[in-house]
Design an enzyme around this catalytic site. Structure first.
Site, PDB file in Angstrom:
ATOM      1  N   ASP A  59       0.874  -1.162   0.000  1.00 26.33           N
ATOM      2  CA  ASP A  59       0.000   0.000   0.000  1.00 26.33           C
ATOM      3  C   ASP A  59       0.915   1.216   0.000  1.00 26.33           C
ATOM      4  O   ASP A  59       1.597   1.482   1.002  1.00 26.33           O
ATOM      5  CB  ASP A  59      -0.893  -0.017   1.242  1.00 26.33           C
ATOM      6  CG  ASP A  59      -1.755   1.224   1.387  1.00 26.33           C
ATOM      7  OD1 ASP A  59      -1.602   2.168   0.587  1.00 26.33           O
ATOM      8  OD2 ASP A  59      -2.578   1.270   2.323  1.00 26.33           O
ATOM      9  N   ASN A  86       4.919   3.946 -10.001  1.00 27.91           N
ATOM     10  CA  ASN A  86       3.912   3.815 -11.051  1.00 27.91           C
ATOM     11  C   ASN A  86       2.487   3.739 -10.514  1.00 27.91           C
ATOM     12  O   ASN A  86       1.537   4.045 -11.237  1.00 27.91           O
ATOM     13  CB  ASN A  86       4.217   2.574 -11.892  1.00 27.91           C
ATOM     14  CG  ASN A  86       3.123   2.286 -12.889  1.00 27.91           C
ATOM     15  OD1 ASN A  86       2.985   2.976 -13.890  1.00 27.91           O
ATOM     16  ND2 ASN A  86       2.306   1.264 -12.605  1.00 27.91           N
ATOM     17  N   TYR A 151      -7.641  14.107  -9.403  1.00 25.38           N
ATOM     18  CA  TYR A 151      -6.588  13.412 -10.150  1.00 25.38           C
ATOM     19  C   TYR A 151      -5.583  14.403 -10.729  1.00 25.38           C
ATOM     20  O   TYR A 151      -4.368  14.267 -10.542  1.00 25.38           O
ATOM     21  CB  TYR A 151      -7.210  12.590 -11.272  1.00 25.38           C
ATOM     22  CG  TYR A 151      -6.217  11.875 -12.144  1.00 25.38           C
ATOM     23  CD1 TYR A 151      -5.619  10.694 -11.714  1.00 25.38           C
ATOM     24  CD2 TYR A 151      -5.862  12.371 -13.398  1.00 25.38           C
ATOM     25  CE1 TYR A 151      -4.700  10.025 -12.509  1.00 25.38           C
ATOM     26  CE2 TYR A 151      -4.953  11.713 -14.205  1.00 25.38           C
ATOM     27  CZ  TYR A 151      -4.366  10.540 -13.758  1.00 25.38           C
ATOM     28  OH  TYR A 151      -3.457   9.889 -14.550  1.00 25.38           O
ATOM     29  N   LYS A 155      -1.546  14.945  -9.744  1.00 28.24           N
ATOM     30  CA  LYS A 155      -0.476  14.715 -10.710  1.00 28.24           C
ATOM     31  C   LYS A 155       0.357  15.978 -10.934  1.00 28.24           C
ATOM     32  O   LYS A 155       1.570  15.895 -11.178  1.00 28.24           O
ATOM     33  CB  LYS A 155      -1.061  14.199 -12.025  1.00 28.24           C
ATOM     34  CG  LYS A 155      -1.626  12.787 -11.939  1.00 28.24           C
ATOM     35  CD  LYS A 155      -0.563  11.747 -11.624  1.00 28.24           C
ATOM     36  CE  LYS A 155      -1.085  10.323 -11.756  1.00 28.24           C
ATOM     37  NZ  LYS A 155      -0.040   9.308 -11.507  1.00 28.24           N
ATOM     38  N   VAL A 184      -3.941   5.242 -22.343  1.00 29.24           N
ATOM     39  CA  VAL A 184      -3.288   3.958 -22.579  1.00 29.24           C
ATOM     40  C   VAL A 184      -4.295   2.832 -22.357  1.00 29.24           C
ATOM     41  O   VAL A 184      -5.193   2.942 -21.509  1.00 29.24           O
ATOM     42  CB  VAL A 184      -2.077   3.779 -21.630  1.00 29.24           C
ATOM     43  CG1 VAL A 184      -1.384   2.439 -21.853  1.00 29.24           C
ATOM     44  CG2 VAL A 184      -1.082   4.921 -21.824  1.00 29.24           C
TER      45      VAL A 184
END
Length: 243
Positions: A59, A86, A151, A155, A184
């Site tokens: 985690d 990642n 999000y 980032k 992706v």
């Protein structure tokens, strides 16, 4: 140092980009610690690599689990040269409907997680030859996408953390870079979203996980030894589009 002596720790490794990164690094001769919350899926997906890959439940929001993962890596492989942050979560909501828990949850995984990983791995990376870190950022940290407040902002924060770490750790011999994937083909995007994004993509398709893995492998490699603080877009031209 020959690639066969190199050791990497990769998070979010059970599927999608993370699994592709593990596969590529093993092919390049690395020994890899693969971390993910989905330990059963991770164990199954890495079984083919035998003793070259150590699967650990991780985690990324837990400092204790990060410390355990780094400790297990050093005990198993003798050191740590490369860290690939990642793991990430994609959470969508309009600002008016966003919750504090939803917003904070994205930040904890997408920004706090890489910070804790870098902190846990720092001493091992300082002792390593050719140490390198790659953070998986996003085109959401280049341009704003509506309904992505949690999000996108997390980032953007990871983008800043990458730059700060590169500036601070360069004299320690640690390079820190980021890849910025566009859309992706991974489980993070449902089929309808993939179809919609592919329909308007500059190159007429989505990216493949292996293409992100290739970019990560380059930034970790001996071909990138004078690159730090870099932001590598791997987006098929998404950021060229207007609107």
């Amino acid at each position: 140092m020959p690639s066969g002596d190199r050791v990497a720790l990769v998070t979010g490794a059970a599927r999608g980009q993370g699994a592709a990164i593990v596969r590529r690094l093993v092919a390049d001769g690395y020994r890899v610690t693969a971390g993910d919350l989905l330990i059963d899926e991770l164990t199954a997906s890495t079984a083919e690599f035998g003793d070259r890959v150590l699967a650990v439940q991780l985690d990324v929001t837990s400092s204790e689990q990060w410390q355990a993962a780094v400790r297990a890596t050093v005990e198993r492989f003798g050191g740590l040269n490369a860290l690939v942050n990642n793991a990430g979560v994609l959470h969508r909501a309009p600002i008016a409907e966003e919750t504090a828990a939803g917003f904070e949850g994205s930040w904890r995984v997408n920004c706090l997680g890489p910070f804790l990983g870098l902190q846990a791995a720092l001493e091992s990376l300082r002792q390593a030859e050719g140490a390198a870190v790659v953070n998986t950022c996003s085109t959401g940290a280049v341009r704003p996408f509506p309904n992505h407040a949690a999000y996108g902002s997390s980032k953007w924060a990871l983008r800043g953390l990458t730059q700060l770490a590169a500036a601070e750790l360069g004299r320690d011999g640690i390079r820190v870079n980021a890849v910025f994937p566009g859309p992706v083909e991974t489980p993070m995007l449902d089929e309808s979203t993939q179809a919609r994004l592919a329909d308007r993509a500059t190159l007429g398709r989505l990216g493949k996980p292996s293409e992100i893995a290739d970019a990560v492998a380059f930034l970790l490699s001996g071909q990138a030894t004078f690159i730090t603080g870099s932001e590598l877009l791997v987006d098929g031209g998404q950021c060229l589009q207007i609107g």
